[in-house]
Motif scaffolding. Structure first.
Motif, PDB file in Angstrom:
ATOM      1  N   LYS A 111      39.032  13.514  -1.442  1.00 11.49           N
ATOM      2  CA  LYS A 111      39.577  12.142  -1.384  1.00 11.49           C
ATOM      3  C   LYS A 111      38.440  11.148  -1.147  1.00 11.49           C
ATOM      4  CE  LYS A 111      43.946  12.892   0.496  1.00 11.49           C
ATOM      5  NZ  LYS A 111      44.822  12.936   1.686  1.00 11.49           N
ATOM      6  N   GLU A 112      37.601  11.465  -0.170  1.00 10.77           N
ATOM      7  CA  GLU A 112      36.502  10.550   0.187  1.00 10.77           C
ATOM      8  C   GLU A 112      35.533  10.335  -0.972  1.00 10.77           C
ATOM      9  OE1 GLU A 112      36.202  11.718   4.870  1.00 10.77           O
ATOM     10  OE2 GLU A 112      34.444  12.016   3.594  1.00 10.77           O
ATOM     11  N   LYS A 113      35.285  11.407  -1.720  1.00 10.79           N
ATOM     12  CA  LYS A 113      34.271  11.327  -2.783  1.00 10.79           C
ATOM     13  C   LYS A 113      34.865  10.965  -4.142  1.00 10.79           C
ATOM     14  CE  LYS A 113      31.457  12.694   0.343  1.00 10.79           C
ATOM     15  NZ  LYS A 113      30.827  11.657   1.137  1.00 10.79           N
ATOM     16  N   GLY A 114      36.166  10.772  -4.192  1.00 10.47           N
ATOM     17  CA  GLY A 114      36.807  10.401  -5.467  1.00 10.47           C
ATOM     18  C   GLY A 114      36.809  11.534  -6.480  1.00 10.47           C
ATOM     19  N   ILE A 115      36.819  12.771  -5.998  1.00  5.02           N
ATOM     20  CA  ILE A 115      36.850  13.930  -6.912  1.00  5.02           C
ATOM     21  C   ILE A 115      38.309  14.182  -7.307  1.00  5.02           C
ATOM     22  CG2 ILE A 115      36.394  16.433  -7.044  1.00  5.02           C
ATOM     23  CD1 ILE A 115      34.024  15.843  -5.056  1.00  5.02           C
ATOM     24  N   ALA A 197      29.466  27.905 -10.458  1.00  4.88           N
ATOM     25  CA  ALA A 197      28.147  27.274 -10.555  1.00  4.88           C
ATOM     26  C   ALA A 197      27.250  27.843  -9.461  1.00  4.88           C
ATOM     27  CB  ALA A 197      28.269  25.768 -10.403  1.00  4.88           C
ATOM     28  N   ILE A 198      26.051  28.250  -9.859  1.00  4.82           N
ATOM     29  CA  ILE A 198      25.052  28.698  -8.880  1.00  4.82           C
ATOM     30  C   ILE A 198      24.342  27.434  -8.397  1.00  4.82           C
ATOM     31  CG2 ILE A 198      22.909  30.009  -8.588  1.00  4.82           C
ATOM     32  CD1 ILE A 198      23.920  31.941 -10.706  1.00  4.82           C
ATOM     33  N   CYS A 199      24.343  27.221  -7.086  1.00  2.00           N
ATOM     34  CA  CYS A 199      23.813  25.968  -6.538  1.00  2.00           C
ATOM     35  C   CYS A 199      22.689  26.255  -5.553  1.00  2.00           C
ATOM     36  CB  CYS A 199      24.908  25.219  -5.795  1.00  2.00           C
ATOM     37  SG  CYS A 199      26.397  24.967  -6.775  1.00  2.00           S
ATOM     38  N   ASP A 200      21.706  25.342  -5.531  1.00  2.00           N
ATOM     39  CA  ASP A 200      20.582  25.534  -4.591  1.00  2.00           C
ATOM     40  C   ASP A 200      20.545  24.449  -3.520  1.00  2.00           C
ATOM     41  OD1 ASP A 200      19.577  23.273  -5.822  1.00  2.00           O
ATOM     42  OD2 ASP A 200      17.753  24.219  -6.567  1.00  2.00           O
ATOM     43  N   GLY A 201      21.633  23.708  -3.369  1.00  2.00           N
ATOM     44  CA  GLY A 201      21.668  22.631  -2.392  1.00  2.00           C
ATOM     45  C   GLY A 201      21.599  21.282  -3.086  1.00  2.00           C
ATOM     46  N   GLN A 202      20.982  21.271  -4.270  1.00  2.00           N
ATOM     47  CA  GLN A 202      20.804  20.006  -4.973  1.00  2.00           C
ATOM     48  C   GLN A 202      21.160  20.163  -6.461  1.00  2.00           C
ATOM     49  OE1 GLN A 202      16.850  18.585  -4.437  1.00  2.00           O
ATOM     50  NE2 GLN A 202      17.226  16.713  -5.597  1.00  2.00           N
ATOM     51  N   ASP A 203      20.639  21.216  -7.060  1.00  2.00           N
ATOM     52  CA  ASP A 203      20.860  21.464  -8.486  1.00  2.00           C
ATOM     53  C   ASP A 203      21.816  22.638  -8.675  1.00  2.00           C
ATOM     54  OD1 ASP A 203      19.151  19.481  -9.770  1.00  2.00           O
ATOM     55  OD2 ASP A 203      17.527  20.538  -8.770  1.00  2.00           O
ATOM     56  N   TYR A 204      22.256  22.788  -9.943  1.00  2.00           N
ATOM     57  CA  TYR A 204      23.243  23.840 -10.210  1.00  2.00           C
ATOM     58  C   TYR A 204      23.051  24.400 -11.613  1.00  2.00           C
ATOM     59  CZ  TYR A 204      25.161  19.861 -12.659  1.00  2.00           C
ATOM     60  OH  TYR A 204      25.295  18.785 -13.490  1.00  2.00           O
ATOM     61  N   LEU A 205      23.545  25.603 -11.800  1.00  7.09           N
ATOM     62  CA  LEU A 205      23.637  26.205 -13.135  1.00  7.09           C
ATOM     63  C   LEU A 205      25.088  26.641 -13.324  1.00  7.09           C
ATOM     64  CD1 LEU A 205      22.161  27.309 -15.727  1.00  7.09           C
ATOM     65  CD2 LEU A 205      22.145  29.516 -14.555  1.00  7.09           C
ATOM     66  N   LYS A 247      30.138  15.836 -14.347  1.00  7.45           N
ATOM     67  CA  LYS A 247      29.975  14.451 -13.906  1.00  7.45           C
ATOM     68  C   LYS A 247      30.926  14.084 -12.763  1.00  7.45           C
ATOM     69  CE  LYS A 247      29.968   9.853 -15.892  1.00  7.45           C
ATOM     70  NZ  LYS A 247      30.294   9.086 -17.072  1.00  7.45           N
ATOM     71  N   PHE A 248      32.186  14.525 -12.882  1.00  7.34           N
ATOM     72  CA  PHE A 248      33.185  14.057 -11.924  1.00  7.34           C
ATOM     73  C   PHE A 248      33.470  15.049 -10.805  1.00  7.34           C
ATOM     74  CE2 PHE A 248      34.342  11.810 -15.924  1.00  7.34           C
ATOM     75  CZ  PHE A 248      33.938  10.546 -15.500  1.00  7.34           C
ATOM     76  N   ILE A 249      32.984  16.293 -10.935  1.00  7.25           N
ATOM     77  CA  ILE A 249      33.317  17.287  -9.905  1.00  7.25           C
ATOM     78  C   ILE A 249      32.054  17.912  -9.295  1.00  7.25           C
ATOM     79  CG2 ILE A 249      34.517  19.472  -9.449  1.00  7.25           C
ATOM     80  CD1 ILE A 249      36.545  18.561 -11.669  1.00  7.25           C
ATOM     81  N   ILE A 250      31.260  18.584 -10.112  1.00  5.19           N
ATOM     82  CA  ILE A 250      30.161  19.360  -9.512  1.00  5.19           C
ATOM     83  C   ILE A 250      29.082  18.443  -8.936  1.00  5.19           C
ATOM     84  CG2 ILE A 250      28.346  21.065  -9.979  1.00  5.19           C
ATOM     85  CD1 ILE A 250      30.351  22.485 -11.747  1.00  5.19           C
ATOM     86  N   HIS A 251      28.695  17.465  -9.709  1.00  6.17           N
ATOM     87  CA  HIS A 251      27.653  16.564  -9.232  1.00  6.17           C
ATOM     88  C   HIS A 251      28.073  15.850  -7.940  1.00  6.17           C
ATOM     89  CE1 HIS A 251      23.903  14.537  -9.736  1.00  6.17           C
ATOM     90  NE2 HIS A 251      24.507  13.394  -9.526  1.00  6.17           N
ATOM     91  N   PRO A 252      29.242  15.182  -7.909  1.00  2.20           N
ATOM     92  CA  PRO A 252      29.629  14.517  -6.652  1.00  2.20           C
ATOM     93  C   PRO A 252      29.861  15.479  -5.490  1.00  2.20           C
ATOM     94  CG  PRO A 252      31.340  14.223  -8.331  1.00  2.20           C
ATOM     95  CD  PRO A 252      30.166  14.855  -9.014  1.00  2.20           C
ATOM     96  N   THR A 253      30.241  16.726  -5.799  1.00  2.00           N
ATOM     97  CA  THR A 253      30.440  17.683  -4.697  1.00  2.00           C
ATOM     98  C   THR A 253      29.098  17.997  -4.043  1.00  2.00           C
ATOM     99  OG1 THR A 253      32.373  18.641  -5.774  1.00  2.00           O
ATOM    100  CG2 THR A 253      31.312  19.994  -4.100  1.00  2.00           C
ATOM    101  N   LEU A 254      28.100  18.294  -4.871  1.00  2.00           N
ATOM    102  CA  LEU A 254      26.789  18.641  -4.289  1.00  2.00           C
ATOM    103  C   LEU A 254      26.192  17.430  -3.570  1.00  2.00           C
ATOM    104  CD1 LEU A 254      25.125  21.067  -6.851  1.00  2.00           C
ATOM    105  CD2 LEU A 254      26.688  21.514  -4.984  1.00  2.00           C
ATOM    106  N   GLU A 255      26.322  16.268  -4.195  1.00  2.00           N
ATOM    107  CA  GLU A 255      25.775  15.062  -3.569  1.00  2.00           C
ATOM    108  C   GLU A 255      26.499  14.773  -2.248  1.00  2.00           C
ATOM    109  OE1 GLU A 255      24.147  11.761  -6.360  1.00  2.00           O
ATOM    110  OE2 GLU A 255      26.088  11.107  -5.563  1.00  2.00           O
TER     111      GLU A 255
END
Ligand code: GLY
Length: 441
Positions: A111-115, A197-205, A247-255
């Motif tokens: 909710k907070e991040k608009g996801i 998605a494999i994530c390293d804290g900032q980036d993802y695959l 754009k709307f889910i993975i990126h804002p989640t990690l950020e």
């Protein structure tokens, strides 16, 4: 390098199988493992919830990288514990794992991040929850806040079912403390897909997409299970859909997780529903899916050890979207009689040696070895018979042919794995293409 895999399911067998293909991996330990993992590495008699025991083992053996399969040790803080001992481990911290460990946390975060996700409210008492449902109407979805071994979600079509689900959480305490807060969510309609998605804290695959089959019986009937099969890629996940998910889910989640001081390192499992308004998050999980992993990993052409090792160090080697494979994969789960209810263990499994097709891998889940070495059942989901081929229909043919060679008393499996994808191709909504799908004739 020495690798420790924590867990004992088909997912962990698939992880061991894929990691063993890396020239960098010298020795694999699986704690506690199963009757299949012992053929790839060494099973270690330490349970996945014995966090101290796992740390001691990793220290003693000088393990270079630990990979955690199931969610419970992650939510309990295994990553924080290993890191406090200076051990490299791939998975989210206790706080980051709250994306799965608390539905209330995940929904508040989204909710907070608009996801995009369904509207929801959280409740701590039966009375307030019932009065909300009476106002909001049915169908509606009731979710126990905490981990409930996949059993804490009720899709209620009517008020009586919804009220009973709330009674189970608050009065019967069916899920213990995990049900003392309840998230009530609007019901969404659409196809479900899994994105890992494999994530390293900032980036993802982002790994190849997949779809699983949660119901026990063909045509999605019968009770919910841990998953009766899966296939990859999911044709409904087009490149433009993936762009939206990024754009709307993975990126804002990690950020968002980084902004909250809990950068997300590990596998982010996005359970998506494709609604008319676009993709929405049904759930986040903090680990790989099971059985999705069994059909996703065979399609990943990168060295999995490199991916996990670099991500654990915060510097993921390959980023973005995994290049599409020219092949498709299907996994058919063979389960014990009685599953997902009570089952009998120790039943002899025969015929696995008959499966000689090099495109077929039999991933073990609930299996073990009797004293005489005989392969026997030890759990509800027993085997994930997985095949790869140039099209999904060929992969399914190969998987089902192998299933036909294997037998154990009471075995049950679905006969329609992949039907949505096959129907989609047959109806012409996805063009046939090499390396993609081919409709069954
Ligand atoms: N297949 C669903 C899950 O792993 O949660």
């Amino acid at each position: 390098m020495k690798v420790l895999i924590v867990g004992n399911g088909g997912r962990e067998h698939a992880l061991a199988w894929k990691l063993a293909q890396s020239p960098k991996v010298g020795q694999i330990f699986i704690a506690p493992g199963n009757g299949g993992t012992c053929q790839i590495g060494e099973n270690v008699p330490v349970s996945s919830d014995d966090l101290e025991g796992l740390v001691q083992f990793a220290r003693k053996q000088q393990v270079n990288l630990t990979i955690v399969g199931p969610e419970a040790p992650l939510v309990a803080g295994i990553v924080d514990l290993f890191e406090s001992h200076g051990l490299l481990i791939f998975g989210p911290s206790r706080q980051a794992a709250q994306l799965e460990g608390s539905k209330h946390f995940a929904k508040t975060f989204m909710k907070e991040k608009g996801i995009p996700t369904a509207h929801s409210e959280s409740f701590g008492s039966f009375e307030t929850a019932v009065s909300y449902i009476k106002k909001r109407g049915t169908p509606i979805v009731i979710k126990a806040d905490g981990l409930a071994a996949g059993k804490g979600v009720t899709v209620a079509q009517d008020l009586t079912t919804a009220t009973q689900a709330l009674r189970d959480c608050f009065e019967n305490r069916a899920f213990g403390d995990a049900g003392s807060t309840v998230v009530i969510e609007d019901f969404l309609e659409g196809e479900e897909v899994s994105i890992l998605a494999i994530c390293d804290g900032q980036d993802y695959l982002i790994l190849p997409s997949s779809q699983d089959h949660k119901r026990l019986l063909d045509q999605d009937r019968g009770p919910n299970t841990g998953g009766m099969g899966a296939y990859s890629p999911a044709p409904v996940v087009t490149p433009s859909l993936l762009e939206k998910v990024e754009k709307f889910i993975i990126h804002p989640t990690l950020e968002g997780m980084t902004a909250q001081g809990s950068p997300y390192k590990g596998v982010l499992y996005v359970g998506l529903i494709l609604t008319r308004e676009g993709p929405k998050v049904l759930e986040f999980n903090c680990r790989m899916g099971d059985p999705e992993t069994q059909c996703v990993l065979p399609l990943v052409e990168f060295d999995l050890f490199d991916l996990f090792y670099s991500a654990a160090q915060g510097n993921l080697l390959h980023k973005g979207i995994c290049p599409p494979s020219k092949r498709a994969a299907a996994c058919v789960v063979m389960a014990s009689g009685g599953y997902p209810g009570s089952i009998q263990k120790g039943i002899a499994i025969s015929g696995t040696e008959k499966v000689q097709d090099e495109d077929v891998v039999i991933f073990h889940a609930g299996t073990g070895r009797a004293e005489n070495g005989q392969l026997v059942t030890t759990g509800g989901r027993v085997l994930g018979v997985t095949a790869c081929a140039e099209s999904l229909s060929s992969a399914l043919d190969k998987a089902y042919q192998a299933v036909g060679d294997i037998a154990f008393e009471g075995a049950q499996y679905r006969k329609d794995i992949g039907y949505r994808a096959i129907n989609r191709v047959s109806s012409g909504s996805i063009p046939e293409k090499p390396g993609g799908l081919k409709a069954k004739s």
